[in-house]
Design a protein around this motif. Structure first.
Motif, PDB file in Angstrom:
ATOM      1  N   TYR A 182       0.827  -1.215   0.000  1.00 16.62           N
ATOM      2  CA  TYR A 182       0.000   0.000   0.000  1.00 16.62           C
ATOM      3  C   TYR A 182       0.858   1.260   0.000  1.00 16.62           C
ATOM      4  O   TYR A 182       0.349   2.353  -0.254  1.00 16.62           O
ATOM      5  CB  TYR A 182      -1.002   0.006   1.170  1.00 16.62           C
ATOM      6  N   LEU A 183       2.156   1.129   0.289  1.00 22.20           N
ATOM      7  CA  LEU A 183       3.044   2.297   0.198  1.00 22.20           C
ATOM      8  C   LEU A 183       3.934   2.257  -1.042  1.00 22.20           C
ATOM      9  O   LEU A 183       4.416   3.291  -1.491  1.00 22.20           O
ATOM     10  CB  LEU A 183       3.932   2.389   1.445  1.00 22.20           C
ATOM     11  N   TYR A 191       7.119   7.480  -0.039  1.00 21.21           N
ATOM     12  CA  TYR A 191       7.824   7.555   1.253  1.00 21.21           C
ATOM     13  C   TYR A 191       9.105   6.721   1.274  1.00 21.21           C
ATOM     14  O   TYR A 191      10.039   7.043   1.994  1.00 21.21           O
ATOM     15  CB  TYR A 191       6.916   7.045   2.378  1.00 21.21           C
ATOM     16  N   ARG A 212       0.211  18.039  15.706  1.00 20.98           N
ATOM     17  CA  ARG A 212      -0.341  16.694  15.945  1.00 20.98           C
ATOM     18  C   ARG A 212       0.386  16.011  17.092  1.00 20.98           C
ATOM     19  O   ARG A 212      -0.229  15.296  17.886  1.00 20.98           O
ATOM     20  CB  ARG A 212      -0.271  15.854  14.670  1.00 20.98           C
ATOM     21  N   GLY A 238       5.259   5.027  12.019  1.00 22.52           N
ATOM     22  CA  GLY A 238       4.982   5.880  10.861  1.00 22.52           C
ATOM     23  C   GLY A 238       5.377   7.316  11.149  1.00 22.52           C
ATOM     24  O   GLY A 238       4.609   8.255  10.938  1.00 22.52           O
ATOM     25  N   HIS A 297       8.222  14.748  12.865  1.00 22.47           N
ATOM     26  CA  HIS A 297       7.534  15.987  13.279  1.00 22.47           C
ATOM     27  C   HIS A 297       6.843  15.792  14.626  1.00 22.47           C
ATOM     28  O   HIS A 297       7.016  16.591  15.550  1.00 22.47           O
ATOM     29  CB  HIS A 297       6.480  16.383  12.240  1.00 22.47           C
ATOM     30  N   SER A 298       6.022  14.732  14.713  1.00 23.21           N
ATOM     31  CA  SER A 298       5.283  14.489  15.962  1.00 23.21           C
ATOM     32  C   SER A 298       6.192  13.852  17.007  1.00 23.21           C
ATOM     33  O   SER A 298       6.102  14.170  18.204  1.00 23.21           O
ATOM     34  CB  SER A 298       4.075  13.586  15.695  1.00 23.21           C
ATOM     35  N   VAL A 353       9.212   3.567   6.774  1.00 23.85           N
ATOM     36  CA  VAL A 353       9.648   2.643   5.719  1.00 23.85           C
ATOM     37  C   VAL A 353      10.782   3.174   4.854  1.00 23.85           C
ATOM     38  O   VAL A 353      11.329   2.434   4.044  1.00 23.85           O
ATOM     39  CB  VAL A 353       8.465   2.266   4.800  1.00 23.85           C
ATOM     40  N   LEU A 365      14.060   9.199   4.669  1.00 21.17           N
ATOM     41  CA  LEU A 365      13.223   9.902   5.657  1.00 21.17           C
ATOM     42  C   LEU A 365      13.884   9.829   7.029  1.00 21.17           C
ATOM     43  O   LEU A 365      13.949  10.808   7.772  1.00 21.17           O
ATOM     44  CB  LEU A 365      11.850   9.234   5.797  1.00 21.17           C
ATOM     45  N   GLN A 378      11.357   0.051   9.645  1.00 16.12           N
ATOM     46  CA  GLN A 378      10.588  -1.143   9.982  1.00 16.12           C
ATOM     47  C   GLN A 378       9.137  -0.960   9.566  1.00 16.12           C
ATOM     48  O   GLN A 378       8.641   0.163   9.492  1.00 16.12           O
ATOM     49  CB  GLN A 378      10.616  -1.387  11.491  1.00 16.12           C
ATOM     50  N   ALA A 386       5.366  -1.276  10.600  1.00 23.26           N
ATOM     51  CA  ALA A 386       4.607  -1.244  11.849  1.00 23.26           C
ATOM     52  C   ALA A 386       3.776  -2.507  12.068  1.00 23.26           C
ATOM     53  O   ALA A 386       3.333  -2.783  13.178  1.00 23.26           O
ATOM     54  CB  ALA A 386       3.696  -0.017  11.872  1.00 23.26           C
ATOM     55  N   SER A 396       0.470   8.892  14.187  1.00 23.26           N
ATOM     56  CA  SER A 396      -0.156  10.166  13.858  1.00 23.26           C
ATOM     57  C   SER A 396      -0.354  10.258  12.347  1.00 23.26           C
ATOM     58  O   SER A 396       0.635  10.277  11.599  1.00 23.26           O
ATOM     59  CB  SER A 396       0.757  11.301  14.351  1.00 23.26           C
ATOM     60  N   ALA A 397      -1.605  10.275  11.931  1.00 22.42           N
ATOM     61  CA  ALA A 397      -1.951  10.409  10.500  1.00 22.42           C
ATOM     62  C   ALA A 397      -1.349   9.288   9.663  1.00 22.42           C
ATOM     63  O   ALA A 397      -0.904   9.515   8.537  1.00 22.42           O
ATOM     64  CB  ALA A 397      -1.498  11.777   9.971  1.00 22.42           C
ATOM     65  N   VAL A 398      -1.339   8.091  10.213  1.00 23.77           N
ATOM     66  CA  VAL A 398      -0.745   6.933   9.538  1.00 23.77           C
ATOM     67  C   VAL A 398      -1.821   5.963   9.039  1.00 23.77           C
ATOM     68  O   VAL A 398      -1.744   5.460   7.912  1.00 23.77           O
ATOM     69  CB  VAL A 398       0.213   6.189  10.496  1.00 23.77           C
ATOM     70  N   GLU A 447      -3.269   5.723   5.613  1.00 26.99           N
ATOM     71  CA  GLU A 447      -2.355   5.404   4.502  1.00 26.99           C
ATOM     72  C   GLU A 447      -1.965   3.926   4.534  1.00 26.99           C
ATOM     73  O   GLU A 447      -0.947   3.532   3.968  1.00 26.99           O
ATOM     74  CB  GLU A 447      -1.140   6.343   4.548  1.00 26.99           C
ATOM     75  N   THR A 448      -2.782   3.102   5.192  1.00 29.15           N
ATOM     76  CA  THR A 448      -2.487   1.663   5.255  1.00 29.15           C
ATOM     77  C   THR A 448      -3.557   0.899   4.459  1.00 29.15           C
ATOM     78  O   THR A 448      -3.824   1.237   3.317  1.00 29.15           O
ATOM     79  CB  THR A 448      -2.370   1.202   6.725  1.00 29.15           C
TER      80      THR A 448
HETATM   81  C1  SAM Z   1       1.149  11.225   6.817  1.00 29.71           C
HETATM   82  S1  SAM Z   1       2.622  10.440   7.233  1.00 29.71           S
HETATM   83  C2  SAM Z   1       2.693  10.544   9.012  1.00 29.71           C
HETATM   84  C3  SAM Z   1       3.235  11.803   9.538  1.00 29.71           C
HETATM   85  C4  SAM Z   1       3.848  11.759  10.920  1.00 29.71           C
HETATM   86  N1  SAM Z   1       3.427  10.652  11.733  1.00 29.71           N
HETATM   87  C5  SAM Z   1       3.514  13.057  11.622  1.00 29.71           C
HETATM   88  O1  SAM Z   1       2.661  13.095  12.482  1.00 29.71           O
HETATM   89  O2  SAM Z   1       4.117  14.078  11.233  1.00 29.71           O
HETATM   90  C6  SAM Z   1       2.312   8.680   7.148  1.00 29.71           C
HETATM   91  C7  SAM Z   1       3.551   7.870   7.405  1.00 29.71           C
HETATM   92  O3  SAM Z   1       3.177   6.570   7.800  1.00 29.71           O
HETATM   93  C8  SAM Z   1       4.132   5.678   7.277  1.00 29.71           C
HETATM   94  N2  SAM Z   1       3.596   4.319   7.284  1.00 29.71           N
HETATM   95  C9  SAM Z   1       2.429   3.888   6.771  1.00 29.71           C
HETATM   96  N3  SAM Z   1       2.297   2.559   6.953  1.00 29.71           N
HETATM   97  C10 SAM Z   1       3.407   2.146   7.605  1.00 29.71           C
HETATM   98  C11 SAM Z   1       3.865   0.884   8.066  1.00 29.71           C
HETATM   99  N4  SAM Z   1       3.155  -0.227   7.892  1.00 29.71           N
HETATM  100  N5  SAM Z   1       5.045   0.828   8.697  1.00 29.71           N
HETATM  101  C12 SAM Z   1       5.780   1.944   8.896  1.00 29.71           C
HETATM  102  N6  SAM Z   1       5.403   3.167   8.471  1.00 29.71           N
HETATM  103  C13 SAM Z   1       4.237   3.266   7.828  1.00 29.71           C
HETATM  104  C14 SAM Z   1       4.402   6.242   5.888  1.00 29.71           C
HETATM  105  O4  SAM Z   1       5.593   5.737   5.333  1.00 29.71           O
HETATM  106  C15 SAM Z   1       4.447   7.742   6.182  1.00 29.71           C
HETATM  107  O5  SAM Z   1       5.736   8.166   6.470  1.00 29.71           O
END
Ligand code: SAM
Length: 383
Positions: free
Chosen positions: A127-128, A140, A175, A199, A204-205, A223, A227, A247, A249, A265-267, A270-271
């Motif tokens: 999904y990423l 990402y 956030r 994630g 930032h958070s 991932v 980053l 890693q 999650a 946060s806001a993750v 996006e899954t």
């Molecule tokens: C919108 S960003 C999150 C922003 C950050 N948490 C913040 O608050 O500023 C979403 C992040 O989730 C990560 N992500 C999504 N699924 C993930 C997974 N299964 N394992 C690790 N990271 C994941 C993405 O790679 C991306 O960097």
């Protein structure tokens, strides 16, 4: 050159700053001047019209979207919104490329606090890897190898433009502060010693959260190697020593019971439907008994979303490369959390704060509100 909030933030020349201002101006115009007209057409005109015919606009949001897309003015709004997003990534990318060697030099400082652990064998979840989420070229996971920080620098510089400053300006930390306020509201008296941010992107958070618990060992996972290298250097330049690792999650290499607090946060949006329960089960495994899990999300739930918010959600999914945008709003995340074994599960809305305050009156509420004014928060405890 414009002033920057920390040593890793790419600096903008006068001309680059002017291009960024153009992007923000266009985004503002599209969001604040044009979008309300579509909202009012759908929610105030078409929804009652359809209701008078015994139809449900919310249920028919897909065909409503198809009808709107037959209007030239609507397609123009769609195209300009996509163009503004693409112009944002393009102009930020050029700004970063001009100074990338210097940013990589700063990020390689061996005396900086924290750590970063990347894994050349790591494969991001599909999904990423199959879409460039919110049109960020490369996605990402984009990583040019040892020492590369490009994707982190691009994400950091673009984030304030993306959110139009509403997530705490160039620090993009509201956030993080809001997650901590939720912790103070729901779990007063607790102080975590080991914290994991799933994630974390460029921290930032994570960095904001770490600031409230200076004694804690704080970890962030994501991932993309580029980053995470950037995140480590960014946090260090803001005075936080955070341990970043590449890693998934859904399945990490941390030992059982490693953490007192696991957050994201806001993750979740996006899954995927498959990943959600896996992430919750992994968080449960990683917490010690009594530990707390909290997830912050976009404050939109599908059942209460107006017809326009559903149509707008389709735009996000189809044209901003957020394929799980609507799925995450439909998912019963609270039930998924209970199914993963969590107790004391609560979901609702946490007003956004720029600074969390342990002594403040709890304001966690069931009343929704606009994005950036409130965030959807979901939390539970491992018994
Ligand atoms: C919108 S960003 C999150 C922003 C950050 N948490 C913040 O608050 O500023 C979403 C992040 O989730 C990560 N992500 C999504 N699924 C993930 C997974 N299964 N394992 C690790 N990271 C994941 C993405 O790679 C991306 O960097």
């Amino acid at each position: 050159m414009s002033a920057t909030p920390h040593a890793m933030m790419p600096e903008a020349t006068h001309d680059e700053a002017a291009r960024f201002a153009h992007v923000v101006g266009l985004k503002n115009f599209l969001m604040r001047q044009l979008e309300p007209k579509w909202r009012s057409l759908v929610d105030e005109k078409l929804t009652p019209q359809l209701a008078a015919e015994g139809r449900d606009a919310k249920g028919e949001y897909r065909s409503l979207e198809r009808s709107l897309a037959r209007l030239g003015a609507y397609r123009t709004w769609q195209q300009l919104t996509v163009s503004a997003q693409e112009e944002m990534w393009r102009s930020v990318g050029e700004c970063v490329d001009r100074q990338l060697p210097e940013l990589e030099r700063r990020a390689s400082d061996p005396t900086a606090g924290g750590s970063v652990r990347t894994d050349p064998q790591f494969r991001p979840p599909r999904y990423l890897s199959t879409v460039d989420i919110h049109l960020m070229p490369g996605g990402y996971a984009d990583d040019r190898g040892e020492g590369d920080v490009r994707q982190g620098a691009v994400f950091d510089k673009a984030a304030a433009l993306y959110h139009m400053g509403r997530n705490g300006g160039e620090l993009n930390d509201v956030r993080g502060h809001t997650l901590v306020q939720h912790y103070f509201d729901r779990f007063p008296g607790m102080t975590p010693e080991r914290i994991l941010d799933m994630g974390c992107t460029v921290g930032h958070s994570t960095t904001a959260i770490a600031g409230y618990f200076p004694q804690a060992e704080v970890h962030g996972i994501d991932v993309g190697g580029a980053l995470l290298r950037y995140a480590r250097a960014r946090s260090a330049s803001l005075g936080a020593s955070i341990h970043y690792s590449q890693q998934n999650a859904e399945q990490t290499d941390f030992a059982d019971g490693s953490f007192d607090l696991v957050v994201s946060s806001a993750v979740l949006h996006e899954t995927s439907f498959k990943a959600l329960p896996r992430i919750m089960r992994e968080a449960h495994r990683l917490l010690r008994p009594g530990g707390v899990m909290m997830h912050l999300e976009v404050p939109l739930r599908f059942d209460t979303a107006s017809a326009w918010n559903r149509v707008r959600g389709l735009f996000e999914a189809l044209h901003n490369n957020e394929p799980f945008w609507i799925g995450a709003q439909q998912a019963d995340i609270a039930q998924t959390v209970r199914d993963a074994g969590f107790a004391d599960v609560a979901s609702g809305y946490q007003p956004a704060v720029r600074v969390a305050d342990r002594a403040a009156e709890p304001r966690f509420t069931s009343t929704p509100g606009p994005v950036h004014v409130v965030w959807y928060l979901l939390s539970g405890v491992k018994r």
